[in-house]
Design an enzyme around this catalytic site. Structure first.
Site, short mmCIF file in Angstrom:
data_model
loop_
_atom_site.label_atom_id
_atom_site.label_comp_id
_atom_site.label_asym_id
_atom_site.label_seq_id
_atom_site.Cartn_x
_atom_site.Cartn_y
_atom_site.Cartn_z
N ARG A 145 0.91 -1.15 0.00
CA ARG A 145 0.00 0.00 0.00
C ARG A 145 0.94 1.18 0.00
NH1 ARG A 145 -2.33 4.09 -0.69
NH2 ARG A 145 -4.28 4.77 0.29
N HIS A 148 2.07 6.97 1.84
CA HIS A 148 0.98 7.94 1.79
C HIS A 148 0.72 8.52 3.18
CE1 HIS A 148 -1.06 4.33 3.26
NE2 HIS A 148 -2.05 5.09 3.66
N HIS A 150 -2.89 10.77 5.29
CA HIS A 150 -4.26 11.19 5.08
C HIS A 150 -4.74 12.07 6.23
CE1 HIS A 150 -4.46 7.46 7.36
NE2 HIS A 150 -4.16 6.76 6.28
N GLU A 154 -5.65 6.46 11.61
CA GLU A 154 -5.86 5.10 11.09
C GLU A 154 -5.59 4.07 12.19
OE1 GLU A 154 -4.01 4.06 7.28
OE2 GLU A 154 -3.11 2.32 8.26
N HIS A 193 3.19 6.93 6.14
CA HIS A 193 3.36 5.54 6.51
C HIS A 193 3.22 4.65 5.29
CE1 HIS A 193 -0.92 6.58 7.04
NE2 HIS A 193 -1.18 5.34 6.63
N GLU A 216 -10.83 5.88 1.09
CA GLU A 216 -9.49 5.35 0.81
C GLU A 216 -8.98 5.83 -0.55
OE1 GLU A 216 -6.00 3.07 1.54
OE2 GLU A 216 -7.57 3.91 2.82
N HIS A 330 -26.67 -2.32 27.52
CA HIS A 330 -25.68 -1.32 27.95
C HIS A 330 -25.73 -0.13 27.00
CE1 HIS A 330 -23.61 -3.41 24.69
NE2 HIS A 330 -22.77 -2.39 24.63
N HIS A 332 -22.91 3.44 25.71
CA HIS A 332 -21.61 4.10 25.80
C HIS A 332 -21.83 5.61 25.84
CE1 HIS A 332 -19.82 0.21 24.86
NE2 HIS A 332 -20.71 0.11 23.90
N GLU A 337 -20.90 3.88 18.29
CA GLU A 337 -20.19 2.59 18.17
C GLU A 337 -20.27 2.08 16.73
OE1 GLU A 337 -20.93 -1.99 19.72
OE2 GLU A 337 -21.27 -0.34 21.12
N HIS A 375 -28.40 -0.81 23.83
CA HIS A 375 -28.38 -1.93 22.89
C HIS A 375 -27.87 -3.19 23.58
CE1 HIS A 375 -24.43 0.00 22.66
NE2 HIS A 375 -23.92 -1.12 22.18
#
Length: 437
Positions: A145, A148, A150, A154, A193, A216, A330, A332, A337, A375
């Site tokens: 890859r 590059h 961005h 990541e 990277h 991407e 539960h 968050h 998520e 959820h």
């Protein structure tokens, strides 16, 4: 992003935990299914994504459930319905208008290059997911890859094989490391990277970015930069005659084949050895860490900035649920998520102030839960359910409904739920994450 703190190791290890312990959860059941087996994947996905529960009354749906009222004598896409029965005929507890909480990588188009491929699930196909986006990528042995950078951070997990990764720091030090099955890496936004597949068969991994609109296809590529810069400028910058630059690439490389690299030690020595070695660790061996939470029905491994110090903006949990088990009710408090299902079959109901919606999830599917929405995730299959929970946050945070109820005066719970004190006392008092089957 501020400079990551100096660390000595990228792996959180607990004494007494061996590499041979039972769980190797990421790769259990990772054989790729042929999703749905129908011709019009685009139409199928559009139909599933747009199915909403139209403010139905529970009494009406309970009377209609499974009787002649719900029959459909017309044409049906049975494979699609079999994959997602709770979308077509939701449980009577579903109500209101909840935006799509499901998509699948198997409905996306692969960008295939010599040396590998990639596909992605972003805000474009899962509109609610504005904080995170996901990319799957395959690199054959030796293939890159391209170098590059961005605009998004990541986070990645290796699903198969091995790779060599590099990341340059602003101070000129460089990280070079090898990653294998179940390992993670994290590259901050703007940090250049690369990723290269290693022997014997390259690698496959999933990337998660902290921008829902991330694509991407829109990264800053080395090949694009040099071919879009006047040759005279490149000559002056590199201190080389223009004649030496005639073989520079004239198109985007993106993913491309190359020879296998030298050994890791040789590559580190070639760039200057310890003198230029990064003080920050950008990889993490999640497979060797002890479970953060474990019950008889499953386990959870949590990785965030507290144990993977460079992972400043993305927190993650790897969840394994045995047949019959359930990720407890539960929510968050600090982030939405984004889920990726690695193995098994699941059902999830998402509850918000606008209603509730139930969907089914299978291997290679993506799930979404809005921030602070209640959820659960239930294993509906006869094999282990394995999935990732991802958050745009520096720390994983979780509230358990059971834990909340048991930390209130019993008479308060009785007033709300009409449960007597003895019954309330049987509710688990701790946040178990995975409830027994």
């Amino acid at each position: 992003m501020s400079e990551p703190r100096e660390i000595k190791a990228g792996t959180a290890r607990t004494p007494g935990t061996s590499e041979g312990q039972e769980s190797n959860p990421v790769t259990e059941g990772l054989s790729r299914r042929t999703f749905l087996g129908v011709g019009s994947a685009g139409l199928a996905s559009a139909a599933l994504a747009s199915l909403a529960v139209n403010a139905q009354e529970r009494s009406d749906t309970e009377k209609a459930d499974q009787d002649h009222s719900s029959s459909n004598p017309g044409p049906e896409n049975k494979p699609l319905l079999d994959e997602n029965p709770n979308s077509n005929l939701p449980p009577p507890t579903d109500h209101g208008h909840i935006e799509p909480i499901w998509y699948s990588f198997d409905l996306t188009t692969k960008r295939v290059e010599e040396g590998g491929w990639t596909n992605q699930v972003t805000e474009r196909v899962l509109p609610n997911s504005k904080d995170l986006a996901g990319v799957r990528m395959r690199l054959t042995a030796g293939s890159f890859r391209e170098l590059h950078w961005h605009t998004a951070d990541e986070w990645a997990i290796m699903l198969y094989g091995n790779a060599r990764v590099t990341c340059l720091n602003p101070d000129g030090t460089v990280f070079i490391g090898d990653v294998g099955k179940d390992d993670l890496w994290y590259f901050p936004a703007g940090y250049p990277h690369s990723i290269q597949g290693l022997a014997p068969d390259g690698c496959e991994f999933i990337l998660v970015f902290d921008q829902g609109s991330f694509s991407e296809d829109n990264t800053f590529l080395l090949s694009d930069w040099v071919r879009r810069t006047p040759p005279s400028v490149l000559s002056k910058n590199f201190g080389l005659p223009q004649s030496a630059l005639k073989k520079l690439p004239d198109k985007s490389l993106y993913i491309f084949p190359a020879d296998l690299p030298a050994s890791l030690a040789q590559d580190k020595a070639a760039v200057g050895g310890r003198r230029v070695e990064s003080p920050y660790q950008y990889t993490f061996e999640m497979s060797t860490m002890a479970p953060t939470q474990q019950t008889t029905s499953g386990e959870v491994r949590i990785v965030d900035s507290r144990n993977f110090l460079t992972s400043k903006n993305i927190a993650a949990a790897l969840v394994k649920i045995k047949p019959g088990g359930m990720r407890e009710l539960h929510w968050h408090p600090n982030a939405s998520e984004w889920q990726y299902y690695l193995a098994g079959k699941a059902r999830m109901t998402v509850f918000t102030s606008e209603g509730a919606r139930t969907m089914d999830f299978n291997t290679n599917d993506v799930g979404y839960v809005p921030a602070v929405a209640g959820h659960y995730v239930q294993n509906l299959g006869n094999t282990n359910l394995v999935f990732l929970e991802m958050f745009k946050a520096n720390q994983y945070m979780n509230f358990s409904l059971n834990n909340w109820l048991r930390h209130l005066p019993p008479e308060m719970v009785t007033s709300h739920l009409n449960l007597d004190a003895d019954t309330i006392g049987k509710i688990p008092s701790e946040a178990l994450d995975i409830l027994p089957g």
